[in-house]
Design an enzyme around this catalytic site. Sequence first.
Site, mmCIF file in Angstrom:
data_model
loop_
_atom_site.group_PDB
_atom_site.id
_atom_site.type_symbol
_atom_site.label_atom_id
_atom_site.label_comp_id
_atom_site.label_asym_id
_atom_site.label_seq_id
_atom_site.Cartn_x
_atom_site.Cartn_y
_atom_site.Cartn_z
ATOM 1 N N ASP A 242 1.681 -10.836 0.737
ATOM 2 C CA ASP A 242 0.535 -10.367 2.027
ATOM 3 C C ASP A 242 -0.236 -9.044 1.341
ATOM 4 O O ASP A 242 0.231 -8.066 1.051
ATOM 5 C CB ASP A 242 0.881 -10.367 3.037
ATOM 6 C CG ASP A 242 0.082 -10.651 3.891
ATOM 7 O OD1 ASP A 242 -1.136 -11.468 3.938
ATOM 8 O OD2 ASP A 242 -0.530 -9.130 4.924
ATOM 9 N N ALA A 243 -1.594 -9.650 0.695
ATOM 10 C CA ALA A 243 -2.738 -8.679 0.699
ATOM 11 C C ALA A 243 -2.107 -7.600 0.168
ATOM 12 O O ALA A 243 -2.598 -6.607 -0.457
ATOM 13 C CB ALA A 243 -2.972 -8.052 2.050
#
Length: 586
Positions: A242-243
């Site tokens: 994520d991210a």
Amino acid sequence: MTTNWTILHEKVMHHLDAIYADVPLDMPIGKLASQLIETIGIKREEDIVMPGPYVNYWDEQDIIMITYGDSVINEGELPLTTLYNFLNKYCKTTINNVHILPFFPFSSDDGFSVIDYSSVNESLGDWAEVSQIAKDYGLMVDLVINHCSARSVWFENFIKGEGAGHDFFFTASPDDDLSMVTRPRVSPLLRETQTANGTRYVWCTFSHDQVDFDFRNPQVLLAFIDIIRLYIEKGSKIFRLDAVAFLWKIVGTTCINLIQTHEVIRLIRTLIEHIDPSIMLITETNIPNRENLTYFGNANEAHAIYNFSLPPLLVNTLVTGSCRYLKSWIMSMPPAQHGTTYFNFIASHDGIGLRPAEGLLDEDEISELVHTMQNFGGKISWRASAHGQQKPYEINITLFDALQGTTKGPDKWQIERFICAHAIMLAMEGIPGIYIHSLLGTSNDYDKVANTGQNRSINRKRWSLPELEALLDSPYSQHHKVLTRVSQLIRIRKTQDAFHPNASQYTLQMGDQIFGFWRQSLDRKQSVFCISNISDEAQSILLSDINLVGTDHWLELISREVIHDVNAFMTLQPYQTIWISNQDSE
């Protein structure tokens, strides 16, 4: 004698030399490499698996459903058990992998502000319920690697100045030049925090409840390798990073897509593939297309990358009735090397990202798309540009409602347009990911937006199982129609060799109202011509224009219609898709 341990150790050291080239460490690189190898679970020479290069551990049968652990709830039952039962009842013949969005204790952002990475949110269930799902479905989990909750023990120890995590967080000074930093939000970047060591300014890429890690400290890296090991032990087969594009920060730079970030991903892949080469890394990098492609590396970083440009381009195509931009983009996309593939999706728990459309759609086209989505009840999330201006970052709307009409307004073709979008996505090169609310034909949830005050809640409905089952059992409901027709497309896809994620793909030139491409199986025996009318008017095509070989027998896979004359005209109704194959694999 060179052993597998020696080979792996040297490879890990090579990654670490690149990551920490400009960072003084308090231990030798060799010792850190040994710690990382042991932390991932390799204790002996016999524990090491030597991965082969360019191997595809996936095929045309792989479909990933994206869902929250409590997207469907049933009174008196743990939500993860309800999800398991739902999958078995409605998805057994279509879905073989499930991405359960963060199921850990959290403080905000619907799970992406993790308080404790090692436990399951007790309101959803426990590791037993997660492992039950993992036994029957490939489990995809989120590794929320850029930040954690400001309510985590690690951050509490940062405030106290002692204990595990006290030195895990990235800080800067308000006097630093942060003008180049790429921001996905408009909130202040630095969070003023009073600590035992005085006032500190903590870096917060997303929100002040999501405090960013400092990977210059190798203990942070070790902590996450330990988390990965735990998730693998619990049955995880796919990791969504994520991210991850924001992971490494250097003051005075953009702090996105830095070379150290790429090297950390290569290191994680090296460690994982030496214990189980079939485990996948998927990078979630919601950035312009050209930058996104770099996360393949040289088939040594992500196994798959989110095809973030597909949702805005496909929605734009279907609401404008022109595939010009979509066709131009798909022609420019390089085929993924073996050992890598695209992760295709057209809806997710987030909105329709607009940054991946930058450079692909011009500003007028984006503005018209935003305006159309607002007319369909969508919300807009904003980001700060490099010049301090607010720019649309994301459209928040369910895919079903996003496709309720065209730029001219709502019309009668909503379901046909919606099915067309999925037919295109399911046929494309890559592994398809289908959001549960797309599978169910869910509409905008305005009540949830009002309750949370968050735009993204519009596409995060929580269904009551009895209500949902009643709708799915009704042949007249949009939910029954969508589930039935999308499931039919998935079942067809799963039996066609030409729909292997790495099968060849060539774009067809059929004008702006017809979008088409040709897929050819890896053994070159099967061809499938995937052709969609993306307009609200009937369109005729001449079959000879797509060069159907007259000596082959051709079948339209969706309708099961046999094509007798390869020189005939065929009329496609508004938003109709055809898959013409020279062999029937069903």
